[in-house]
Design a protein around this motif. Structure first.
Motif, short mmCIF file in Angstrom:
data_model
loop_
_atom_site.label_atom_id
_atom_site.label_comp_id
_atom_site.label_asym_id
_atom_site.label_seq_id
_atom_site.Cartn_x
_atom_site.Cartn_y
_atom_site.Cartn_z
N THR A 151 0.85 -1.20 0.00
CA THR A 151 0.00 0.00 0.00
C THR A 151 0.88 1.25 0.00
OG1 THR A 151 -0.15 -0.13 2.43
CG2 THR A 151 -1.96 -1.11 1.13
N PRO A 152 1.63 1.49 -1.07
CA PRO A 152 2.55 2.62 -1.07
C PRO A 152 1.86 3.97 -0.89
CG PRO A 152 2.30 1.71 -3.27
CD PRO A 152 1.67 0.74 -2.33
N GLU A 153 0.61 4.04 -1.28
CA GLU A 153 -0.12 5.31 -1.15
C GLU A 153 -0.37 5.68 0.31
OE1 GLU A 153 -3.31 2.14 -1.21
OE2 GLU A 153 -1.35 2.50 -2.15
N LEU A 154 -0.22 4.73 1.22
CA LEU A 154 -0.45 4.98 2.64
C LEU A 154 0.82 5.32 3.41
CD1 LEU A 154 -3.09 2.21 3.49
CD2 LEU A 154 -3.47 4.58 2.76
N VAL A 155 1.97 5.26 2.75
CA VAL A 155 3.23 5.64 3.42
C VAL A 155 3.18 7.13 3.75
CG1 VAL A 155 5.72 5.88 3.12
CG2 VAL A 155 4.56 3.80 2.32
N GLN A 156 3.53 7.46 4.99
CA GLN A 156 3.46 8.84 5.43
C GLN A 156 4.59 9.16 6.40
OE1 GLN A 156 -0.16 9.44 7.86
NE2 GLN A 156 -0.38 7.21 7.84
N GLU A 157 4.62 10.40 6.86
CA GLU A 157 5.74 10.86 7.69
C GLU A 157 5.92 10.02 8.93
OE1 GLU A 157 9.08 12.96 8.43
OE2 GLU A 157 7.83 13.10 6.64
N SER A 158 4.83 9.56 9.51
CA SER A 158 4.94 8.75 10.73
C SER A 158 5.72 7.46 10.50
CB SER A 158 3.55 8.42 11.29
OG SER A 158 2.78 7.71 10.34
N ASP A 159 5.70 6.95 9.28
CA ASP A 159 6.48 5.73 8.97
C ASP A 159 7.97 6.02 9.02
OD1 ASP A 159 4.24 3.94 8.36
OD2 ASP A 159 3.92 5.26 6.65
N TYR A 160 8.38 7.20 8.52
CA TYR A 160 9.78 7.58 8.58
C TYR A 160 10.21 7.82 10.02
CZ TYR A 160 8.51 8.62 3.73
OH TYR A 160 8.01 8.54 2.45
N VAL A 161 9.34 8.44 10.79
CA VAL A 161 9.64 8.70 12.20
C VAL A 161 9.85 7.39 12.94
CG1 VAL A 161 8.71 9.62 14.37
CG2 VAL A 161 8.46 10.93 12.24
N ALA A 162 8.98 6.42 12.67
CA ALA A 162 9.10 5.12 13.34
C ALA A 162 10.44 4.46 13.01
CB ALA A 162 7.95 4.21 12.93
N LEU A 163 10.86 4.55 11.76
CA LEU A 163 12.16 3.99 11.38
C LEU A 163 13.29 4.72 12.09
CD1 LEU A 163 11.60 3.44 7.56
CD2 LEU A 163 12.09 1.63 9.22
N MET A 164 13.21 6.03 12.12
CA MET A 164 14.28 6.83 12.74
C MET A 164 14.38 6.59 14.24
SD MET A 164 13.98 10.36 10.55
CE MET A 164 14.44 10.36 8.79
N GLU A 165 13.27 6.25 14.87
CA GLU A 165 13.30 5.93 16.30
C GLU A 165 14.10 4.66 16.57
OE1 GLU A 165 9.20 5.84 17.43
OE2 GLU A 165 9.10 8.02 17.74
N TYR A 166 14.24 3.82 15.55
CA TYR A 166 15.07 2.62 15.67
C TYR A 166 16.48 2.83 15.13
CZ TYR A 166 11.42 -0.52 17.34
OH TYR A 166 10.47 -1.15 18.11
N GLY A 167 16.82 4.08 14.79
CA GLY A 167 18.19 4.37 14.38
C GLY A 167 18.43 4.40 12.89
N TYR A 168 17.41 4.21 12.07
CA TYR A 168 17.58 4.33 10.63
C TYR A 168 17.60 5.81 10.26
CZ TYR A 168 16.29 -0.63 10.44
OH TYR A 168 16.25 -1.99 10.61
N ASP A 169 18.42 6.16 9.26
CA ASP A 169 18.44 7.54 8.78
C ASP A 169 17.88 7.60 7.36
OD1 ASP A 169 20.47 6.71 7.03
OD2 ASP A 169 22.09 7.58 8.24
N ASP A 170 17.91 8.80 6.78
CA ASP A 170 17.31 8.97 5.45
C ASP A 170 17.98 8.10 4.40
OD1 ASP A 170 15.24 10.75 6.05
OD2 ASP A 170 16.58 12.47 5.97
#
Length: 210
Positions: A151-170
């Protein structure tokens, strides 16, 4: 070590079901291939001791073969990527299972077993990564990959935030996304071509190392 050879017999039904061709499209003979494509195939044969069927099937269209593997190299071999080889294969197995691509689940499941040294992990991730014995960080990576896949149309900023909380960067997010997107292409081509997996992939790294 024996050298690979253009004269090595290539059985166009080298897969788990010997009665099924490896592709619904013609498979070119090795001696008919352009030099650069032949060189890549023989290099893979030397390393793996067999030729994965994806190389033979995609050689049907040389220009697309070159483009496919150039992008494969770009997303899978990027020197500064912080994703481990096993984590890249986790993404491929999880999203390929979501896309229903038998070839990629089997072939990259074998590579995941090799890189992780865990003989059960690929099957566990293919069925349900949430129940697989991987870290919460890796589960977040796969959650994003599956969402981008389905569901790529549902990807949003909160998904990036969740990844970054685990140490992933851009840059990590681009790596995860590039692998997910590229193998979405690979999955669809393998399905349309009815690409069959080599028998070798089914048993590769199944037994725990001593």
């Amino acid at each position: 070590m024996s050298e690979p050879s253009i004269n090595t017999p290539i059985n166009p039904t080298t897969n788990a079901s010997a009665s099924t061709p490896i592709s619904r499209y013609p498979v070119p003979s090795l001696d008919s291939l352009p030099d650069d494509i032949l060189a890549r195939i023989l290099a893979v044969q030397e390393k793996a001791k067999f030729i994965p069927n994806v190389f033979l099937a995609l050689a049907y269209r040389p220009a697309e073969f070159r483009a496919f593997f150039a992008y494969y190299d770009a997303v899978m071999e990027r020197e500064s990527s912080t994703l481990s080889p096993a984590e890249k294969e986790m993404i491929i197995v999880a999203t390929s299972a979501a896309n229903g691509c038998q070839y990629c689940v089997i072939a990259h499941g074998a590579l995941l077993r090799v890189f992780s040294k865990e003989p059960l992990l690929a099957d566990q991730i293919a069925v349900n990564y949430l129940h697989a014995p991987i870290s919460p960080r890796q589960k977040e990576m796969l959650a994003f990959s599956i969402k981008l896949c389905r569901t790529p149309e549902l990807v949003q900023e909160s998904d990036y935030v969740a990844l970054m909380e685990y140490g992933y960067d851009d840059e990590d997010i681009l790596d995860i996304s590039g692998i997910t997107a590229f193998f979405g292409l690979s999955n669809k081509m393998a399905i349309v071509m009815n690409m069959q997996s080599n028998a070798e992939f089914y048993t590769m790294a199944r037994a725990p190392r001593e």
